[in-house]
Design an enzyme around this catalytic site. Structure first.
Site, short mmCIF file in Angstrom:
data_model
loop_
_atom_site.label_atom_id
_atom_site.label_comp_id
_atom_site.label_asym_id
_atom_site.label_seq_id
_atom_site.Cartn_x
_atom_site.Cartn_y
_atom_site.Cartn_z
N HIS A 107 -2.28 6.52 7.70
CA HIS A 107 -0.68 6.27 7.81
C HIS A 107 -0.09 6.66 9.25
CE1 HIS A 107 -0.28 5.81 3.77
NE2 HIS A 107 -0.57 7.02 3.38
N HIS A 182 7.50 6.31 2.08
CA HIS A 182 6.25 7.03 1.01
C HIS A 182 7.00 7.82 0.20
CE1 HIS A 182 2.60 8.10 -0.42
NE2 HIS A 182 1.86 7.78 0.70
N GLU A 324 5.12 1.48 -2.14
CA GLU A 324 5.30 1.10 -0.95
C GLU A 324 5.19 -0.15 -0.45
OE1 GLU A 324 2.36 4.09 0.95
OE2 GLU A 324 2.19 4.74 -1.36
#
Length: 362
Positions: A107, A182, A324
């Site tokens: 991420h 997220h 997502e």
């Protein structure tokens, strides 16, 4: 329609963060902080008009700053994992990405876009919508990525009960880019428990196969005949415990599902791609996007006892759904593979994707 700004807290490095609350004429209310562009709460009605917060989160800025899980945050430069924290681009090897998930990069790294205060370009309201525009410059070398990257994210709430998130970016050097949000959704209310009874429908024809570290293997497999098939609505729990290796390796759903005809629709018109429905409350969330894929995550790692959620609620696995929208996981390390999306942004190009979460009840 209404939007207002309030003090949210001061980060550990002394930067002030604000909270922006947007409310439409139907009472749907969304609160977003400029710290990580994080969706802190989203209040929507059930079939009887009862308003509840349907996103998981924390009680304070300090919790968002120090906890894990990326709850509600903007994620980038690259969502999902990059094996070994390294990739090759245009003949150059980049091997200094921060390792924050076993031996892999997750991420965007340690700080990246999720743990910084974004600039506020605009927050405004008219008779049609509330709007919050955030900006951030990720400098060349940030978290090991090349190029100066300028990102703009626009949140819009309108009277169709739709929260729109538009991601725009430009760069001065070729760089991988895969942005998403997220948010953790529980349409029964964030404290209502398991999401295995939620019904999900996704217009997705294939998924990315991953190994035990959740790194894409390079295989893209049709969903047909597998527990990954959500083309017709079904309860998330129906196949959750099936004897199927991808589910066992991930501890549930944590997979990139690729939308039908993604090659021809990515970046085009924003269209309906998914529906999440909670039968007890009647709340429904439609997902519309021009992204090619969605990472469907059933909160398999939501279990850190050190960081209680809002109101002191203990973290529990499978108490939220993340949808997502993004490019295909593994695209960075499978460049040139025609089964994968192209996730490289180059100078002169504009990254421009939009996702809409639209709420209703029946």
């Amino acid at each position: 329609m209404h939007i207002h700004q309030q003090f949210y807290g001061v980060t550990l490095n002394g930067t002030t963060a604000s909270l922006f609350t947007m409310k439409n004429d139907n009472g749907v209310t969304v609160s977003i902080t400029d710290f990580g562009g994080t969706v802190v709460s989203l209040i929507a009605p059930d079939r009887n008009g009862k308003m509840l917060d349907v996103v998981l989160g924390y009680d304070s800025l300090r919790d968002y700053e120090t906890a894990d899980g990326y709850l509600g945050a903007l994620v980038g430069r690259v969502a999902n994992r990059i094996a070994g924290g390294r990739f090759e681009l245009d003949g150059e090897v980049y091997d200094k990405l921060y390792i924050n998930d076993g031996e892999n990069h997750l991420h965007g790294g340690k700080v990246s876009m999720s743990y910084v205060v974004w600039g506020v370009k605009e927050f405004a309201v008219d008779d049609k919508a509330c709007r919050l525009v955030l900006t951030y410059r990720s400098p060349d070398g940030d978290e090991g990525y090349p190029g100066n990257l300028d990102v703009t994210v626009t949140y819009t709430l309108d009277n169709t009960n739709s929260l729109s998130i538009r991601y725009e970016a430009v760069t001065d050097k070729a760089t991988p880019l895969n942005l998403t949000n997220h948010a953790y959704f529980n349409l029964g209310g964030y404290a209502s428990g398991s999401i295995l009874g939620h019904e999900l429908c996704l217009d997705a024809e294939s998924f990315v196969v991953t190994d035990g570290a959740l790194i894409p293997t390079g295989e893209v497999r049709p969903v047909d005949g597998t527990p990954m098939d959500f083309r017709a609505p079904k309860a998330i729990g129906r196949d959750f415990f099936a004897d199927y290796e991808p589910l066992r390796l991930a501890g549930g759903y944590d997979h990139c599902l690729n939308f039908t005809d993604w090659r021809n629709t990515a970046g085009g018109e924003v269209i309906l791609r998914g529906v999440l429905y909670e039968p007890v409350s009647g709340r429904r969330m439609e997902v519309l996007t021009n992204q090619p894929c969605v990472q469907f995550y059933s909160a398999n790692f939501l279990k850190n006892p050190l960081f209680p959620l809002k109101g002191g609620l203990q973290q529990r696995t499978q108490t939220a759904v993340c949808l997502e929208t993004q490019n295909m996981s593994g695209s960075v390390q499978h460049q040139g593979n025609p089964d994968f999306t192209d996730c490289v942004l180059r100078p002169g190009e504009v990254y421009d994707y939009t996702t809409v979460y639209r709420f209703s009840a029946d």
